[in-house]
Design an enzyme around this catalytic site. Structure first.
Site, PDB file in Angstrom:
ATOM      1  N   CYS A  72       0.819  -1.210   0.000  1.00  0.00           N
ATOM      2  CA  CYS A  72       0.000   0.000   0.000  1.00  0.00           C
ATOM      3  C   CYS A  72       0.850   1.255   0.000  1.00  0.00           C
ATOM      4  O   CYS A  72       0.467   2.279  -0.570  1.00  0.00           O
ATOM      5  CB  CYS A  72      -0.945   0.002   1.199  1.00  0.00           C
ATOM      6  SG  CYS A  72      -0.133   0.104   2.824  1.00  0.00           S
ATOM      7  N   HIS A 110      -2.451   0.637   7.526  1.00  0.00           N
ATOM      8  CA  HIS A 110      -2.703   0.559   6.093  1.00  0.00           C
ATOM      9  C   HIS A 110      -2.947   1.953   5.512  1.00  0.00           C
ATOM     10  O   HIS A 110      -3.605   2.791   6.135  1.00  0.00           O
ATOM     11  CB  HIS A 110      -3.909  -0.347   5.849  1.00  0.00           C
ATOM     12  CG  HIS A 110      -4.280  -0.508   4.413  1.00  0.00           C
ATOM     13  ND1 HIS A 110      -3.420  -1.023   3.473  1.00  0.00           N
ATOM     14  CD2 HIS A 110      -5.428  -0.206   3.749  1.00  0.00           C
ATOM     15  CE1 HIS A 110      -4.021  -1.045   2.309  1.00  0.00           C
ATOM     16  NE2 HIS A 110      -5.236  -0.546   2.438  1.00  0.00           N
ATOM     17  N   ASP A 125      -8.629   1.836  -3.116  1.00  0.00           N
ATOM     18  CA  ASP A 125      -7.549   1.050  -2.518  1.00  0.00           C
ATOM     19  C   ASP A 125      -6.988   0.065  -3.535  1.00  0.00           C
ATOM     20  O   ASP A 125      -7.595  -0.960  -3.837  1.00  0.00           O
ATOM     21  CB  ASP A 125      -8.064   0.291  -1.295  1.00  0.00           C
ATOM     22  CG  ASP A 125      -6.958  -0.293  -0.443  1.00  0.00           C
ATOM     23  OD1 ASP A 125      -5.807  -0.303  -0.904  1.00  0.00           O
ATOM     24  OD2 ASP A 125      -7.249  -0.743   0.683  1.00  0.00           O
TER      25      ASP A 125
END
Length: 265
Positions: A72, A110, A125
């Site tokens: 991420c 995250h 995402d």
């Protein structure tokens, strides 16, 4: 060097830059997931864990142009920049997964994105191994369906929001929790320090340190350690990969996208 047009070509959108509308966002989101894998080893931690002071040009070269993908902190960071340069209104969000709380004890774990398109907020995402949403998720109290899976946002008394998912025959489970608060890169500095300490003591010799994922047109495949999960049209299949040769083959297939039909059955 970061190049918007090269980025779009890599995502299968060559030519004139697209309009910053919802259709474009949906297309780029899913194509990003299908094109670039989640790959913990993609950017490598040989020179230390870098989550805040990231060389975006170098990450763009390896993660996007060379197709190695990343986590991420690379994939959503690059996608954030791409969306910004295309004219989207975007902010960073921080979420916490069950694994993150267990390993690092922090809710700022995250990294993902909130986009505002035509007055509506969407969760974006492209840096989660899965299973999770393949297209942007509308910030709403309604249940949303994507490719056989359902998603919902559930609020808690402390102001946190849980992104929950269920397949065709599975119960609701939490993907991650977050607070709808805009973040800055430096907010992840504490996690960076904790991740460095964790990485220094982690062993990957037995394959347990592996975490990679690949999206295909109607689902996702995720290899976490020896656990291999496939979600296809909302139906899930999970097994433990015992054979070392098969384990290495699956890692390679997930990272290259060269998965056999049997791998997705």
């Amino acid at each position: 060097m970061f190049d918007v047009d090269a980025y779009l070509r890599r995502l299968g959108r060559p030519g004139q830059r697209p309009r910053p509308d919802l259709d474009t966002l949906r297309t780029l989101h899913k194509q990003h997931l299908m094109t670039l894998p989640y790959n913990v080893a993609g950017q490598g931690f040989a020179d230390g864990v870098h989550l805040v002071d990231v060389d975006e040009d170098e990450v763009f070269r390896t993660g996007v142009l060379e197709g190695l993908g990343g986590t991420c902190f690379q994939l959503n960071r690059l996608f954030f920049r791409l969306l910004s340069e295309l004219g989207y209104e975007v902010t960073l969000l921080a979420a916490s997964t069950a694994e993150g709380r267990e390993n690092f004890g922090t809710e700022i774990e995250h990294m993902f994105i909130r986009a505002v398109v035509e007055g509506q907020e969407w969760l974006v995402d492209v840096g989660y191994p899965g299973p999770s949403y393949l297209e942007p998720l509308r910030v709403s109290d309604q249940v949303q369906t994507q490719y056989g899976c359902q998603y919902r946002l559930v609020g808690a008394d402390d102001g946190a929001i849980a992104v929950q998912r269920r397949g065709r025959v599975t119960r609701w489970g939490t993907v991650y929790t977050f607070r709808p608060r805009a973040r800055q890169w430096h907010d992840w500095k504490e996690l960076e320090d904790r991740a460095r300490a964790h990485h220094a003591t982690a062993s990957q010799d037995d394959g347990q340190g592996i975490l990679c994922g690949r999206t295909f047109h109607n689902g996702q495949a995720v290899l976490k350690g020896r656990r291999y999960l496939v979600v296809r049209d909302g139906r899930e299949r999970v097994r433990t990969v015992v054979d070392d040769t098969e384990h290495r083959r699956l890692v390679t297939a997930l990272l290259t996208g060269d998965l056999d039909p049997g791998d997705l059955a």
